[in-house]
Design a protein around this motif. Structure first.
Motif, short mmCIF file in Angstrom:
data_model
loop_
_atom_site.label_atom_id
_atom_site.label_comp_id
_atom_site.label_asym_id
_atom_site.label_seq_id
_atom_site.Cartn_x
_atom_site.Cartn_y
_atom_site.Cartn_z
N ARG A 1 35.47 81.80 33.68
CA ARG A 1 35.83 83.04 33.00
C ARG A 1 36.08 82.85 31.50
O ARG A 1 35.60 83.63 30.68
CB ARG A 1 37.08 83.64 33.66
CG ARG A 1 37.40 85.05 33.19
CD ARG A 1 36.39 86.04 33.69
NE ARG A 1 36.67 87.40 33.24
CZ ARG A 1 35.89 88.43 33.50
NH1 ARG A 1 34.79 88.27 34.23
NH2 ARG A 1 36.19 89.64 33.05
N VAL A 2 36.86 81.82 31.13
CA VAL A 2 37.27 81.69 29.73
C VAL A 2 36.97 80.31 29.13
O VAL A 2 37.26 80.07 27.96
CB VAL A 2 38.77 82.02 29.55
CG1 VAL A 2 39.01 83.50 29.78
CG2 VAL A 2 39.63 81.18 30.48
N GLY A 3 36.46 79.39 29.94
CA GLY A 3 36.05 78.10 29.39
C GLY A 3 37.15 77.09 29.21
O GLY A 3 37.00 76.12 28.45
N TYR A 4 38.26 77.27 29.91
CA TYR A 4 39.36 76.30 29.85
C TYR A 4 39.49 75.62 31.22
O TYR A 4 39.16 76.21 32.26
CB TYR A 4 40.68 76.98 29.52
CG TYR A 4 40.77 77.50 28.09
CD1 TYR A 4 41.30 76.71 27.07
CD2 TYR A 4 40.34 78.78 27.77
CE1 TYR A 4 41.39 77.18 25.78
CE2 TYR A 4 40.41 79.26 26.48
CZ TYR A 4 40.94 78.46 25.48
OH TYR A 4 41.02 78.92 24.19
N THR A 5 40.04 74.40 31.21
CA THR A 5 40.24 73.64 32.44
C THR A 5 41.73 73.46 32.67
O THR A 5 42.42 72.84 31.84
CB THR A 5 39.58 72.26 32.36
OG1 THR A 5 38.17 72.43 32.13
CG2 THR A 5 39.80 71.48 33.65
N PRO A 6 42.29 74.01 33.77
CA PRO A 6 43.72 73.83 34.02
C PRO A 6 44.02 72.42 34.52
O PRO A 6 43.22 71.80 35.23
CB PRO A 6 44.01 74.87 35.11
CG PRO A 6 42.71 75.02 35.83
CD PRO A 6 41.63 74.84 34.80
N GLN A 7 45.18 71.92 34.11
CA GLN A 7 45.58 70.57 34.49
C GLN A 7 47.11 70.52 34.62
O GLN A 7 47.82 71.05 33.77
CB GLN A 7 45.12 69.55 33.45
CG GLN A 7 45.52 68.11 33.75
CD GLN A 7 44.98 67.15 32.70
OE1 GLN A 7 43.80 67.20 32.35
NE2 GLN A 7 45.83 66.29 32.18
N TYR A 8 47.59 69.88 35.66
CA TYR A 8 49.03 69.72 35.84
C TYR A 8 49.58 68.73 34.82
O TYR A 8 48.97 67.70 34.53
CB TYR A 8 49.35 69.22 37.25
CG TYR A 8 50.77 68.69 37.36
CD1 TYR A 8 51.85 69.58 37.40
CD2 TYR A 8 51.02 67.32 37.39
CE1 TYR A 8 53.15 69.09 37.49
CE2 TYR A 8 52.32 66.83 37.48
CZ TYR A 8 53.38 67.72 37.52
OH TYR A 8 54.66 67.24 37.59
N SER A 9 50.75 69.03 34.29
CA SER A 9 51.48 68.06 33.47
C SER A 9 52.97 68.38 33.53
O SER A 9 53.37 69.53 33.36
CB SER A 9 51.01 68.09 32.01
OG SER A 9 51.69 67.09 31.26
N SER A 10 53.76 67.35 33.73
CA SER A 10 55.20 67.54 33.89
C SER A 10 55.87 68.02 32.61
O SER A 10 56.97 68.59 32.65
CB SER A 10 55.85 66.22 34.34
OG SER A 10 55.70 65.22 33.34
N HIS A 11 55.21 67.82 31.46
CA HIS A 11 55.88 68.19 30.21
C HIS A 11 56.04 69.70 30.07
O HIS A 11 56.86 70.16 29.27
CB HIS A 11 55.14 67.61 29.00
CG HIS A 11 53.89 68.34 28.60
ND1 HIS A 11 52.67 68.16 29.22
CD2 HIS A 11 53.66 69.24 27.61
CE1 HIS A 11 51.76 68.92 28.63
NE2 HIS A 11 52.33 69.59 27.65
#
Length: 638
Positions: A257-267
């Motif tokens: 949809r928007v060209g971003y990749t979600p990624q988990y991060s604790s910060h």
């Protein structure tokens, strides 16, 4: 004080100015170019035959152009409204529901199909974060500092916009587009300026989704502050990575949809993420040379205050910034919801439910800005984004949040003849100083004593209709607010010293940060700040003044043996009052703890030629910074 209700009447005249366009531009503006305000003459009748009368000849109101909600992807940044295509609440009535308030009678832990929208975009758009650039006080203060130090104006504007228009400022420095280089800019690649920010929709959007969610985990080093966080540019292999707090994110839909990749991060759930902007050190300019002296001043350090409290990582009640400020009372840690819908608004039931859910209301202590945004939605360019009442709703959430900040606890009540004695403790319930952040803030205690016949025997600290204290007239004098003080100037008469005992109406316990310059004179110009003449803001519970950095320690509380006694985060005021012999017991004592976001010295100390400064004062004439009630305590003494 001019009536707040008159804003709607004023708009009628302002719309006429807009309608006739450039033919009458000179009559509708102050002639200073783009962004200049509308002047309202106090003698002109409004639609309801009301007139403005606050003692001035004219009131200048803001006139920002309409803010764009949708704008083209710019570098690594995207409009929040485009994120909201999917990160929005489900259609009312649809089941299962997504990101809607729960119905406690059905389940407190699941969204209700008929619940209010609590999706990120809906909550965020009426938050202070979304309006970090729109904020009239911020823009006025920035231009005041720039005009005070014209030889550093470019650097000052670029520095301020680092955190108030981060997408635009970062994109400019990543690409070199939109930067300006002149003698007022000491940065090698140029400076991002306020006039450019007016033109850039990604500047007007303030602190948005693709800022916070693209800041890298470099913040976990603990050395990131004052806006020196990292965001990958378009050439970096990690560009267009959206960090989130949930493990195993479903990524294909976002990528498509928007060209971003979600990624988990604790910060994303770590307070150090917030500290990247909210731990702020400003450069100190020498009062005599008007040049930076190489030192920094802790303009706001709530993170350091929190780290050294019981709420910090080593404390007994560890609670992150996000847990307090990204919260709604009706949303518990057990509340579960999907965090997106499909682009057509339907719910994909194969997507996981998540917990805890963090509402993006970002409540804090700035009710004045939220009320201002509500009153001037059109004039500040927000009417196409925020519906009527949305800012007021967030202001009320903020007001309720503020009421959790402190408690007033009376003790030792005694009446002997006409001598009334009692102690009053202020307990700080927050994880930082009270008040914290920008130095314009203050809290104080007001007290009234009445007898059984209703006669007022003692009254002190209650604000007037403009939310001023009696003592503010002295502190806002020309001598106290002068940018340059004469040699040997005594600043003690320009602020209320720390009060340990109240014996007369003049003894008003005020808790605040008072700035001192390199000459040790009081200043209300931020970049002249070199240290504190007074800092009796109440530390959080667990705060050991002997163990914190010197610049975070209280100042001006010497001799007060119960100030933060045993690191309990409180201060106790002794009341020793001589009352009229005619007083008829029982006596009723009413105490109120007030909080003000911008105290009068910071309003009156703000001056200059830029239209944004005039607009700020025009807004204050109609909407003076309110004295909010944090806590009350009422008791009787026989």
């Amino acid at each position: 004080m001019a009536s707040r209700d008159m804003v709607m009447n004023l708009r009628g005249g302002m719309r006429l100015c807009v309608a006739v366009g450039v033919l009458f531009l000179g009559a509708c503006s102050d002639g200073r170019g783009s962004g200049s305000g509308v002047i309202v003459d106090d003698s002109i009748e409004t639609d309801s035959d009301d007139t403005i009368d606050d003692g001035d000849d004219e009131i200048v109101l803001p006139a920002l152009s309409t803010q764009l909600e949708h704008w083209s992807k710019t570098g690594v940044f995207l409009a929040a409204a485009d994120c909201a295509q999917c990160h929005t609440a489900s259609v009312p009535g649809d089941s299962p529901a997504v990101m809607r308030e729960p119905d406690p009678q059905v389940s407190a832990n699941q969204p209700s199909p008929d619940g209010e929208d609590i999706s990120p975009f809906f909550d965020w758009k009426s938050s202070v974060m979304a309006n970090a650039f729109t904020d009239p006080y911020f823009r006025a203060a920035m231009m005041h500092e720039a005009e005070t130090f014209p030889h550093l104006a470019g650097l000052i504007e670029d520095t301020c916009l680092t955190c108030h228009s981060p997408m635009a400022r970062i994109h400019a420095h990543q690409t070199g587009v939109g930067l300006e280089q002149d003698d007022t800019c000491t940065l090698a690649d140029g400076c991002y300026r306020a006039e450019q920010a007016l033109e850039d929709p990604h500047a007007r959007e303030g602190i948005s989704c693709t800022v916070c969610h693209q800041i890298t985990d470099s913040v976990l080093s603990g050395d990131v502050n004052s806006g020196n966080f990292e965001i990958a540019d378009v050439e970096h292999p990690d560009a267009f990575t959206i960090f989130g707090p949930y493990q195993n994110p479903v990524g294909q839909a976002m990528q498509n949809r928007v060209g971003y990749t979600p990624q988990y991060s604790s910060h994303m759930s770590d307070s150090r993420h917030c500290a990247s902007c909210h731990e702020l050190f400003t450069p100190t300019i020498d009062m005599e040379t008007d040049l930076p002296n190489g030192e920094g001043f802790p303009e706001q350090v709530p993170y350091t205050e929190w780290v050294n409290s019981d709420f910090g990582p080593g404390g007994t009640s560890t609670t992150s910034c996000q847990q307090c400020h990204m919260a709604r009372t009706e949303i518990s840690d057990n509340f579960m919801t999907r965090v997106a819908v499909t682009p057509n608004g339907t719910v994909n039931q194969s997507w996981p439910e998540r917990q805890p859910y963090s509402p993006h209301v970002m409540v804090g202590g700035n009710t004045w800005l939220l009320e201002t945004l509500e009153m001037f939605r059109e004039e500040l360019g927000r009417a196409g984004i925020n519906q009527e009442g949305e800012f007021s709703d967030t202001a009320e959430l903020t007001r309720e949040f503020l009421k959790t900040a402190a408690d007033l606890v009376p003790s030792g009540q005694n009446l002997s003849g006409n001598e009334l004695a009692f102690d009053l403790s202020i307990q700080n319930n927050t994880g930082h100083k009270l008040p914290t952040s920008y130095p314009s803030r203050r809290i104080w205690v007001a007290t009234q004593v009445t007898d059984s016949k209703g006669a007022v025997l003692f009254s002190s600290g209650f604000p007037d209709e403009n939310y001023h204290l009696v003592s503010d007239a002295r502190y806002t004098s020309q001598e106290c607010l002068a940018a340059k003080k004469p040699e040997g100037f005594d600043s003690a008469g320009c602020y209320q010293s720390h009060v340990m005992q109240v014996s007369s109406p003049d003894d008003i316990p005020v808790y605040e940060l008072v700035l001192g310059s390199t000459t040790d004179a009081i200043t209300h110009i931020l970049l002249y700040a070199s240290g504190s003449l007074k800092d009796n803001r109440i530390p959080p519970r667990g705060f050991d003044s002997s163990a914190v950095p010197e610049w975070a320690r209280p100042e001006g509380v010497e001799g007060d043996m119960d100030f933060n006694l045993n690191n309990l985060g409180q201060d106790t005021i002794a009341y020793r009052l001589t009352l009229p012999v005619s007083a008829v017991p029982p006596l009723t004592v009413e105490t109120t703890l007030y909080y003000q976001n911008i105290r009068p010295t910071f309003v009156e100390g703000l001056h200059g030629e830029h239209s944004w400064i005039d607009e700020f004062h025009g807004i204050v004439a109609l909407n003076p910074p309110r004295a909010e009630v944090l806590a009350t305590a009422t008791f009787q003494v026989q």
